[in-house]
Design an enzyme around this catalytic site. Sequence first.
Site, short mmCIF file in Angstrom:
data_model
loop_
_atom_site.label_atom_id
_atom_site.label_comp_id
_atom_site.label_asym_id
_atom_site.label_seq_id
_atom_site.Cartn_x
_atom_site.Cartn_y
_atom_site.Cartn_z
N LYS A 117 -8.62 -8.26 -10.65
CA LYS A 117 -9.66 -8.33 -9.63
C LYS A 117 -10.66 -7.18 -9.78
CE LYS A 117 -9.28 -7.21 -5.08
NZ LYS A 117 -9.33 -7.33 -3.63
N LYS A 167 0.81 -1.22 0.00
CA LYS A 167 0.00 0.00 0.00
C LYS A 167 0.84 1.27 0.00
CE LYS A 167 -4.45 -1.44 1.88
NZ LYS A 167 -5.46 -1.22 2.93
N LYS A 200 -12.65 -1.51 -6.11
CA LYS A 200 -13.07 -0.10 -6.14
C LYS A 200 -12.00 0.75 -6.83
CE LYS A 200 -11.28 0.37 -1.50
NZ LYS A 200 -11.61 -0.64 -0.52
P1 ADP Z 1 -11.47 -3.58 -2.97
O1 ADP Z 1 -10.77 -4.75 -3.59
O2 ADP Z 1 -12.55 -3.04 -3.81
O3 ADP Z 1 -10.49 -2.53 -2.48
P2 ADP Z 1 -11.56 -4.44 -0.27
O4 ADP Z 1 -10.12 -4.75 -0.41
O5 ADP Z 1 -11.98 -3.32 0.62
O6 ADP Z 1 -12.18 -4.18 -1.70
O7 ADP Z 1 -12.28 -5.79 0.12
C1 ADP Z 1 -13.30 -5.95 1.07
C2 ADP Z 1 -13.70 -7.41 1.08
O8 ADP Z 1 -14.23 -7.82 -0.19
C3 ADP Z 1 -12.53 -8.35 1.34
O9 ADP Z 1 -13.00 -9.42 2.16
C4 ADP Z 1 -12.16 -8.86 -0.02
O10 ADP Z 1 -11.56 -10.13 0.01
C5 ADP Z 1 -13.50 -8.91 -0.73
N1 ADP Z 1 -13.30 -8.67 -2.16
C6 ADP Z 1 -12.96 -7.48 -2.71
N2 ADP Z 1 -12.88 -7.58 -4.05
C7 ADP Z 1 -13.18 -8.87 -4.36
C8 ADP Z 1 -13.27 -9.60 -5.58
N3 ADP Z 1 -13.04 -9.02 -6.75
N4 ADP Z 1 -13.63 -10.91 -5.53
C9 ADP Z 1 -13.87 -11.51 -4.34
N5 ADP Z 1 -13.81 -10.88 -3.15
C10 ADP Z 1 -13.47 -9.57 -3.14
NA NA Z 2 -8.34 -3.60 -1.76
#
Ligand code: ADP
Ligand code: NA
Length: 330
Positions: free
Chosen positions: A197, A114, A200
């Site tokens: 993936k 990060k 956001k």
């Molecule tokens: P982002 O990837 O949008 O930044 P976060 O890292 O805040 O989202 O993830 C919050 C939760 O959602 C975590 O438990 C993460 O594993 C799950 N998650 C986020 N994106 C995905 C994805 N593309 N597929 C499956 N699970 C996801």
């Molecule tokens: Na993330």
Amino acid sequence: AARPRVLSGIQPTADSFHLGNYLGALRQWVAMQDTHDAFYCVVDLHAITMAHDPALLRRRTRVAAAQLFAIGIDPERSTLFVQSHVPEHAELAWVLGCITGFGEASRMTQFKDKSAKEGTSAASIGLFTYPILQAADILLYQADQVPVGEDQRQHLELTRTLAQRFNHRFGETFVTPEAYIPKATAKITDLQEPTAKMSKSSSSPQGILDLLDDPGPLRKKVMRAVTDTGTEIVADEQNKPGVTNLLRIYSALTDTPIPDLERRYEGQGYGTLKKDLAQSVLDTFTPIRERTEKLLADEAQLDRLLARGAERASQVARRTMENVRDRVGF
Ligand code: ADP
Ligand code: NA
């Protein structure tokens, strides 16, 4: 026997949760209510570890909480609260920070990832100690289990180490939490860039299905999803990541095994699959969006729900912290 206690948190760092969050985490939160004593937390303290806008954070915290109630987190059965409403999180994080080695904290790979963009010296100390705050979130509630994906394993390991270290130095105080691996949901990928993936931080909003998107845009995004050369509807991660992602999403939303879908769509084109998938996305998202909007429109009701969650969380947090203070010598 009492149900195992589970704790999980999510950051309010976007205007809406997306399909990846829903299938990868939040849907399991709903299911765990049947098997666990669940504590769910909107972790706004974690959300200020990177530069942020205060008004936006306040707004997103409420929207996140409303969405969690809307997907089916039941305030009668679970404790859903906002992290900053329970000041013990920060207090315990300080105590745990004082038993964490600098070298130990420096090994956390998520900080390295990060902070890579701005360089480690530009990153905040808050981002550096993020895993310690996370340990406090978990240990404060004496959680037996924590759902973890691959990216969180190292942080849970640190939490376990800190619990055991504290117990060893000051006397039995914390439950040492175990990883809980919910029924596997493979990563959902970006509709425009099917090898990345869905996130956001995706480069194009067209690649993300947000829970709060309107029906028109949702349908359009699914219909315009990047597919692959060839016409066959089969799961093939290597050669057909786009179609594979659509099949995976459809399978998860309709609880149908992928081989069944492959059989159903034999001899049909991508358009048919996309049309059906768009409908199932709408069927799932529309009631969630409507319930979220209703909750956000009634500010007093959302305040009441969150105050109640904070009160229930505080009862446990206060008890743990009284014990910690006593052990540490305050
Ligand atoms: P982002 O990837 O949008 O930044 P976060 O890292 O805040 O989202 O993830 C919050 C939760 O959602 C975590 O438990 C993460 O594993 C799950 N998650 C986020 N994106 C995905 C994805 N593309 N597929 C499956 N699970 C996801
Ligand atoms: Na993330």
